[in-house]
Design an enzyme around this catalytic site. Structure first.
Site, PDB file in Angstrom:
ATOM      1  N   GLU A   1      35.543  38.212  52.553  1.00 18.65           N
ATOM      2  CA  GLU A   1      36.003  38.147  50.999  1.00 18.65           C
ATOM      3  C   GLU A   1      37.216  37.288  50.952  1.00 18.65           C
ATOM      4  O   GLU A   1      38.191  38.016  51.377  1.00 18.65           O
ATOM      5  CB  GLU A   1      36.238  39.582  50.487  1.00 18.65           C
TER       6      GLU A   1
ATOM      7  N   CYS B   1      42.673  37.370  43.739  1.00 20.36           N
ATOM      8  CA  CYS B   1      41.353  36.417  44.196  1.00 20.36           C
ATOM      9  C   CYS B   1      40.492  36.207  43.282  1.00 20.36           C
ATOM     10  O   CYS B   1      40.039  34.768  43.177  1.00 20.36           O
ATOM     11  CB  CYS B   1      40.686  37.283  45.235  1.00 20.36           C
TER      12      CYS B   1
HETATM   13  P1  NDP Z   1      45.972  36.196  55.048  1.00 15.54           P
HETATM   14  O1  NDP Z   1      44.530  35.440  55.501  1.00 15.54           O
HETATM   15  O2  NDP Z   1      46.974  35.693  55.372  1.00 15.54           O
HETATM   16  O3  NDP Z   1      45.542  37.627  55.636  1.00 15.54           O
HETATM   17  C1  NDP Z   1      44.674  38.712  55.342  1.00 15.54           C
HETATM   18  C2  NDP Z   1      44.783  39.751  56.494  1.00 15.54           C
HETATM   19  O4  NDP Z   1      44.393  39.191  57.792  1.00 15.54           O
HETATM   20  C3  NDP Z   1      45.875  40.148  56.893  1.00 15.54           C
HETATM   21  O5  NDP Z   1      46.033  41.428  57.046  1.00 15.54           O
HETATM   22  C4  NDP Z   1      46.770  39.448  58.132  1.00 15.54           C
HETATM   23  O6  NDP Z   1      47.627  40.152  58.559  1.00 15.54           O
HETATM   24  C5  NDP Z   1      45.410  39.450  58.736  1.00 15.54           C
HETATM   25  N1  NDP Z   1      45.304  38.260  59.844  1.00 15.54           N
HETATM   26  C6  NDP Z   1      46.076  37.230  59.753  1.00 15.54           C
HETATM   27  N2  NDP Z   1      45.779  36.671  60.996  1.00 15.54           N
HETATM   28  C7  NDP Z   1      44.800  37.119  61.535  1.00 15.54           C
HETATM   29  C8  NDP Z   1      43.875  36.876  62.694  1.00 15.54           C
HETATM   30  N3  NDP Z   1      44.180  36.010  63.235  1.00 15.54           N
HETATM   31  N4  NDP Z   1      43.009  37.834  63.047  1.00 15.54           N
HETATM   32  C9  NDP Z   1      42.784  38.965  62.105  1.00 15.54           C
HETATM   33  N5  NDP Z   1      43.348  39.221  61.125  1.00 15.54           N
HETATM   34  C10 NDP Z   1      44.377  38.399  60.791  1.00 15.54           C
HETATM   35  O7  NDP Z   1      45.259  36.678  53.292  1.00 15.54           O
HETATM   36  P2  NDP Z   1      46.715  37.124  52.362  1.00 15.54           P
HETATM   37  O8  NDP Z   1      47.010  38.718  52.785  1.00 15.54           O
HETATM   38  O9  NDP Z   1      47.617  36.244  52.227  1.00 15.54           O
HETATM   39  O10 NDP Z   1      45.574  37.529  51.256  1.00 15.54           O
HETATM   40  C11 NDP Z   1      45.636  36.683  50.052  1.00 15.54           C
HETATM   41  C12 NDP Z   1      44.360  35.928  49.928  1.00 15.54           C
HETATM   42  O11 NDP Z   1      43.390  36.956  49.999  1.00 15.54           O
HETATM   43  C13 NDP Z   1      44.152  35.175  49.028  1.00 15.54           C
HETATM   44  O12 NDP Z   1      43.247  33.960  49.437  1.00 15.54           O
HETATM   45  C14 NDP Z   1      43.109  35.956  48.295  1.00 15.54           C
HETATM   46  O13 NDP Z   1      42.207  35.063  47.429  1.00 15.54           O
HETATM   47  C15 NDP Z   1      42.370  36.819  49.188  1.00 15.54           C
HETATM   48  N6  NDP Z   1      41.663  37.829  48.576  1.00 15.54           N
HETATM   49  C16 NDP Z   1      40.250  38.003  48.543  1.00 15.54           C
HETATM   50  C17 NDP Z   1      39.664  39.020  47.645  1.00 15.54           C
HETATM   51  C18 NDP Z   1      38.213  39.050  47.833  1.00 15.54           C
HETATM   52  O14 NDP Z   1      37.653  40.054  47.439  1.00 15.54           O
HETATM   53  N7  NDP Z   1      37.298  37.839  47.725  1.00 15.54           N
HETATM   54  C19 NDP Z   1      40.621  39.941  47.056  1.00 15.54           C
HETATM   55  C20 NDP Z   1      41.900  39.970  47.378  1.00 15.54           C
HETATM   56  C21 NDP Z   1      42.548  38.813  48.143  1.00 15.54           C
HETATM   57  P3  NDP Z   1      48.991  39.580  58.398  1.00 15.54           P
HETATM   58  O15 NDP Z   1      49.330  39.941  56.938  1.00 15.54           O
HETATM   59  O16 NDP Z   1      49.894  40.831  59.174  1.00 15.54           O
HETATM   60  O17 NDP Z   1      49.467  38.295  58.890  1.00 15.54           O
END
Ligand code: NDP
Length: 498
Positions: free
Chosen positions: A243, A277
């Protein structure tokens, strides 16, 4: 707050803090779970899975209802914590909690109906068979969540995976670990077993979860991280739901209720400080109502201020402010105009609602996810042009159409996972509707029957009820039987209109 009283996770050597983005104050201190600790949580979840599955639909429903009641009773507490960790207004956090509870309730209440074994037609050639299909839990699901909707978004995976009979290990965003721990702790209180656990830390903790042998990863976050998660999962052929981000368009037809469309556009663009999102980032307006729409939008947007305690909160993730600034600067440098808002000052944590017009279609403000309270508004000559432009980015998550008479017609032509007609983001609150995107917005679905099936695999059974008239699957099959088969197939399929 620490995770010591949360659902069990192995002791962690290091800790990190979550901060209030409005003030910089420390909200909580949390363990950084390393690969060993994550593996231990996944092992516990694996050991717990048979027990959770053995509870059956009724037993799981009872457990999830206990959790639901606990969350609903303490939703003020959860909303307050969420507001502190993300900076969003408490009212928005309450709304988010309410929607999440509704999804939890629906998933718990409908898992049996959607997933239990059901008969399907065996077809004319296999009429001697009784055919049935059941959707079975995968085992352990790893959920990786974002910070922007730290309850609603992961709950779309957690509730549906649990209701489908899986155990879950959840890695919340590093910006909202307290919210993740709150969810796991209340689950533990309600259910008393490590069916749903949380692991906290940075991206490495999430990466460790993808490598810990889970049976599926449900990832919500940016497209870039989604690609990394998918690559890691490819190593072990672990299935994934992605997502990811969006660049959602709102279309205003010439027969729209223009005032309502403007109100929806502003809320869709600036609610949660634009960190949604499926938020509205682009608006395409029929030229006949363009000026009227802009008047409404500008007037309403000028009344809205991003400030502490206001309806628009701070930008949760400091680095996002730079992306918003870059998009606004690029739009202005390329001939765009800011009718409300303008360049984002250095060091700002609050970004003012911003309405941009005359922005070239190939600029970053139109093509890339901005994730701030900004919106571009573009005049189009007709709905063909509106649809073409709306469909013109790599993303395809949500979309919105405002039209009194032609909403369905226009919606049918949009490349998007979801469309709201004469409302905005309404699809997300309807538990029976699947939520997810295509293209750079990801794949797979949360919510609804599709969301339950996402965390299962189908088990098909064909049971012979009586011996077939023509024995086909045997080496004793005769030439005569093959002729009979040919005759039957020609009789059935070689003629006729259907
Ligand atoms: P990120 O991609 O930065 O992070 C998402 C999650 O992945 C966090 O828990 C992060 O941890 C973790 N993460 C980071 N690196 C890795 C890795 N290499 N392997 C596994 N997990 C990892 O997104 P954001 O938190 O900034 O969220 C915002 C984004 O989410 C926007 O693009 C938004 O559009 C999208 N989004 C999509 C939705 C949907 O349903 N389509 C709904 C809500 C948001 P950490 O934070 O600790 O780095």
């Amino acid at each position: 707050m620490t995770s010591t009283d949360a659902a069990p996770a192995a002791p962690a050597a290091q800790t990190f803090t979550s901060l209030d983005p409005a003030t910089g104050a420390v909200v909580g201190t949390h363990p950084i779970h390393d690969a060993t600790a994550v593996q231990a949580a996944v092992d516990r979840a694996r050991a717990e899975a048979p027990h959770w599955q053995a509870l059956g639909y009724d037993g799981r429903k009872r457990a999830l209802v206990r959790w639901r009641k606990l969350i609903a009773r303490r939703m003020d507490e959860l909303a307050a914590l969420m507001a502190r960790e993300t900076g969003k207004p408490t009212g928005d956090a309450l709304l988010e909690t309410a929607l999440a509870v509704d999804h939890l309730s629906w998933a718990a209440g409908h898992a049996e109906k959607v997933l239990k074994r059901r008969s399907v037609a065996p077809g004319l050639l296999m009429v001697n068979q009784a055919a049935s299909v059941e959707y079975r839990p995968l085992g352990v699901v790893g959920v990786i969540g974002p910070w922007n909707y730290p309850v609603f978004t992961p709950m779309g995976s957690i509730a549906y995976a649990l209701a489908a009979g899986n155990t879950v290990v959840f890695k919340p965003s590093e910006y909202t670990p307290g919210v993740g721990e709150w969810l796991a702790r209340t689950f533990q209180e309600a259910v008393g077993r490590p069916v749903f656990q949380v692991v906290t830390g940075y991206g490495e903790t999430g990466a460790a979860l993808t490598a810990a042998g889970v049976d599926k990863v449900a990832f919500t976050g940016s497209t870039a991280t989604g690609k990394r998660v998918m690559a890691a999962c490819a190593e072990t052929l672990t299935p994934v739901v992605i997502e990811a981000g969006g660049k959602d368009a709102l279309i205003v037809a010439d027969d729209a209720d223009v005032a309502e469309a403007a109100e929806a556009a502003l809320w869709g663009a600036a609610a949660n400080a634009g960190q949604t999102c499926a938020g509205v980032e682009r608006v395409y307006v029929h030229e006949r109502v363009y000026d009227e729409f802009l008047d409404h939008l500008v007037r309403q947007a000028k009344d809205l201020e991003a400030k502490p305690g206001g309806q628009v909160g701070p930008i949760t993730m400091p680095s996002q402010v730079d992306i918003i600034r870059r998009h606004v600067d690029d739009a202005l440098a390329r001939g765009g105009r800011a009718l409300v808002g303008g360049p984002v000052p250095e060091g700002a944590r609050f970004v003012q609602p911003t309405v941009l017009v005359d922005v070239p279609e190939d600029s970053s403000a139109v093509q890339e996810e901005t994730f701030g309270p900004t919106v571009t508004v573009t005049r189009v000559k007709d709905m063909d042009e509106a649809v073409e432009r709306a469909n013109g980015t790599r993303y395809a998550l949500g979309s919105t159409v405002f039209s009194q008479e032609h909403g369905m017609e226009i919606a049918d032509r949009l490349r998007a996972g979801m469309t709201a007609i004469n409302g905005v983001i309404s699809f997300a609150g309807i538990p029976t509707l699947p939520f997810g995107g295509v293209g750079d917005s990801g794949f797979g679905r949360i919510h609804g029957p599709d969301g339950l099936r996402e965390f299962t695999y189908p088990h098909a059974i064909a049971r012979q009820r009586f011996k077939p008239a023509i024995a086909l699957t045997t080496f004793r099959r005769t030439a005569k039987e093959e002729k009979q088969l040919t005759k039957v197939v020609r009789g059935l399929y070689a003629r006729g209109k259907k």
